[in-house]
Design a protein around this motif. Structure first.
Motif, PDB file in Angstrom:
ATOM      1  N   PRO A 124       2.345  13.929 -15.418  1.00  0.00           N
ATOM      2  CA  PRO A 124       2.629  12.751 -15.849  1.00  0.00           C
ATOM      3  C   PRO A 124       1.330  12.277 -16.307  1.00  0.00           C
ATOM      4  N   ALA A 125       1.026  11.190 -17.257  1.00  0.00           N
ATOM      5  CA  ALA A 125      -0.260  10.530 -17.736  1.00  0.00           C
ATOM      6  C   ALA A 125      -0.492   9.546 -16.799  1.00  0.00           C
ATOM      7  N   MET A 126       0.756   8.710 -16.327  1.00  0.00           N
ATOM      8  CA  MET A 126       0.314   7.645 -15.439  1.00  0.00           C
ATOM      9  C   MET A 126       0.022   8.099 -14.082  1.00  0.00           C
ATOM     10  N   PRO A 127      -0.676   7.314 -13.320  1.00  0.00           N
ATOM     11  CA  PRO A 127      -1.212   7.762 -12.042  1.00  0.00           C
ATOM     12  C   PRO A 127      -0.036   7.627 -10.770  1.00  0.00           C
ATOM     13  N   ALA A 128      -0.063   8.529  -9.818  1.00  0.00           N
ATOM     14  CA  ALA A 128       1.160   8.707  -8.749  1.00  0.00           C
ATOM     15  C   ALA A 128       0.588   7.448  -7.876  1.00  0.00           C
ATOM     16  N   THR A 129       2.077   7.079  -7.057  1.00  0.00           N
ATOM     17  CA  THR A 129       1.639   6.240  -5.886  1.00  0.00           C
ATOM     18  C   THR A 129       1.386   6.997  -4.642  1.00  0.00           C
ATOM     19  N   LYS A 130       0.483   6.609  -3.692  1.00  0.00           N
ATOM     20  CA  LYS A 130       0.208   7.319  -2.449  1.00  0.00           C
ATOM     21  C   LYS A 130       1.507   6.483  -1.712  1.00  0.00           C
ATOM     22  N   LEU A 131       2.063   7.474  -0.969  1.00  0.00           N
ATOM     23  CA  LEU A 131       3.106   6.682  -0.143  1.00  0.00           C
ATOM     24  C   LEU A 131       2.497   6.359   1.256  1.00  0.00           C
ATOM     25  N   ASP A 132       3.238   5.408   1.880  1.00  0.00           N
ATOM     26  CA  ASP A 132       2.813   5.038   3.000  1.00  0.00           C
ATOM     27  C   ASP A 132       3.476   5.419   4.267  1.00  0.00           C
ATOM     28  N   LYS A 133       2.762   5.656   5.541  1.00  0.00           N
ATOM     29  CA  LYS A 133       3.304   6.390   6.490  1.00  0.00           C
ATOM     30  C   LYS A 133       4.411   5.320   6.994  1.00  0.00           C
ATOM     31  N   ASN A 134       5.657   5.973   7.723  1.00  0.00           N
ATOM     32  CA  ASN A 134       6.337   5.325   8.440  1.00  0.00           C
ATOM     33  C   ASN A 134       7.025   4.345   7.780  1.00  0.00           C
ATOM     34  N   VAL A 135       7.434   4.565   6.338  1.00  0.00           N
ATOM     35  CA  VAL A 135       8.170   3.806   5.381  1.00  0.00           C
ATOM     36  C   VAL A 135       9.215   4.615   4.417  1.00  0.00           C
ATOM     37  N   LEU A 136      10.422   4.068   4.482  1.00  0.00           N
ATOM     38  CA  LEU A 136      11.378   4.794   3.917  1.00  0.00           C
ATOM     39  C   LEU A 136      11.400   4.502   2.241  1.00  0.00           C
ATOM     40  N   TYR A 137      11.608   5.562   1.769  1.00  0.00           N
ATOM     41  CA  TYR A 137      11.448   5.574   0.094  1.00  0.00           C
ATOM     42  C   TYR A 137      12.731   6.036  -0.547  1.00  0.00           C
ATOM     43  N   GLN A 138      13.135   5.689  -1.625  1.00  0.00           N
ATOM     44  CA  GLN A 138      14.318   6.213  -2.528  1.00  0.00           C
ATOM     45  C   GLN A 138      13.661   6.540  -3.687  1.00  0.00           C
TER      46      GLN A 138
END
Length: 196
Positions: A124-138
């Protein structure tokens, strides 16, 4: 797409290696979980998947060595160019880790953007998001993401719950539920990573 559902509490690290992948359970029915996984019930309950449906649980607990990843490396989606796997209509894919060593993009790709293993045709041309620890993502099965290499050796817990509508359940790569809960999907005996 990528949705942050806020902080989540992992159970205590068990001290033994766990590698549970896509194990069928019944959402909201805790006794369909083996005893050693019932400590994950509160995390499962946080996921917005329909009660009474067969969903698919992944739990990894292991030591991750410096410079290595616990799970699949390389940017990919969980859907392939021919097989869907937990899209938004099915409730998506819910995941969290104790170290946040994962990056994801807030977008959805088409089947033409990935290969037969979910690998990306083009980054992807856009930057990625670094996920946070101990956080629920969908995310959806078309959300590109990748594991990040560990900066230092450490113990890691990874949690994922996949919605009921999957295009196939790979016997070679998935964990059978010892309590006898079967997958409600086409059972595929070939390797997920076999060359088509």
């Amino acid at each position: 797409m990528l949705i942050n559902h806020g902080p989540i509490q992992f159970p205590a690290y068990s001290g033994t290696q766990k590698k549970i992948n896509m194990m069928p359970i019944i959402m909201g029915v805790h006794d369909t979980l083996p005893n050693d996984l019932r400590c994950y019930s509160p995390m499962i309950d946080r996921c917005g998947l329909p009660h009474g449906e067969t969903v698919y649980l992944t739990v990894y607990e292991s030591l991750v060595l410096r410079g290595r990843t616990q799970r699949r490396s390389g940017t990919h989606t969980d859907a392939t160019n021919s097989l869907g796997w937990g899209g938004w209509g099915a409730g998506g894919i819910w995941m969290a880790s104790t170290d946040g060593d994962c990056a994801a993009w807030n977008l959805e790709l088409s089947a033409d953007d990935v290969d037969s293993h979910g690998g990306l045709v083009q980054e992807p041309a856009m930057p990625a998001t670094k996920l946070d620890k101990n956080v629920l993502y969908q995310i959806s099965d078309r959300t590109p993401h990748r594991s990040l290499e560990a900066k230092e050796s450490h113990h890691r817990q990874f949690f994922r719950l996949v919605g009921p509508e999957i295009g196939g359940w790979f016997v070679r790569h998935s964990t059978a539920n010892p309590l006898g809960i079967p997958p409600k999907a086409k059972v595929i005996t070939e390797s997920k990573f076999a060359t088509p």
